[in-house]
Motif scaffolding. Sequence first.
Motif, PDB file in Angstrom:
ATOM      1  N   THR A   1       0.805  -0.979   0.037  1.00  0.00           N
ATOM      2  CA  THR A   1       0.051  -0.039  -0.182  1.00  0.00           C
ATOM      3  C   THR A   1       0.907   1.172   0.016  1.00  0.00           C
TER       4      THR A   1
ATOM      5  N   THR B   1      -2.984  -0.760  -4.770  1.00  0.00           N
ATOM      6  CA  THR B   1      -4.451  -0.711  -4.196  1.00  0.00           C
ATOM      7  C   THR B   1      -5.148  -2.188  -4.192  1.00  0.00           C
ATOM      8  N   VAL B   2      -6.054  -2.238  -3.246  1.00  0.00           N
ATOM      9  CA  VAL B   2      -6.732  -3.603  -3.190  1.00  0.00           C
ATOM     10  C   VAL B   2      -7.770  -3.453  -4.015  1.00  0.00           C
TER      11      VAL B   2
ATOM     12  N   HIS C   1      -6.424 -10.734  -1.089  1.00  0.00           N
ATOM     13  CA  HIS C   1      -6.477  -9.619  -1.901  1.00  0.00           C
ATOM     14  C   HIS C   1      -5.820  -9.974  -2.882  1.00  0.00           C
TER      15      HIS C   1
ATOM     16  N   MET D   1      -4.309  -7.319  -5.607  1.00  0.00           N
ATOM     17  CA  MET D   1      -3.710  -5.599  -5.488  1.00  0.00           C
ATOM     18  C   MET D   1      -3.144  -5.339  -6.859  1.00  0.00           C
TER      19      MET D   1
END
Length: 160
Positions: free
Chosen positions: A129, A134-135, A154, A156
């Motif tokens: 992050t 970003t997820v 996740h 990402m």
Amino acid sequence: MLIREAVAEDWPSIWPFWHRIVAAAETYAWDPDTSEEDARALWTGPAKRVFVAEDETGRIVGSAYVTPNYGGPAAGIANAGFMVDPDHAGRGAGRALAEHVLAAAKADGYRGMVFNAVVETNPAVALWTSLGFTVLGTVPRAYAHPRHGLVGLHIMYKPL
């Protein structure tokens, strides 16, 4: 910290921490019982560009790879894997490897990087992050974590 392209002779230094990390089953969606031969193929396969991080003594303390995530018209999106020897965690090797791999991927012409299965409890989520990932989404209860039970994975992404 020196980061360089890996050579075949580096594998014996990578394998012990690779095995330790995957066997712990806390951060990678790979079989904890992966054999050394299969691990080497997973980490250093022909489509992968592999790097190692060395400390000031020349000891390999981490490794990473970059590879196309897709093929054909989507081959401009990279995927990567990162591992730092747990005995050397918290000393900047992960961030240094990440910054190096992101720069190398961009220089190689990739337009972005995607991680397909980041265990949501993985401390590296904060690193990704902070580096602009970003997820995009989370697959709920997809990963059987040995301490936290079922947790999400996740997906990402970061444009390069």
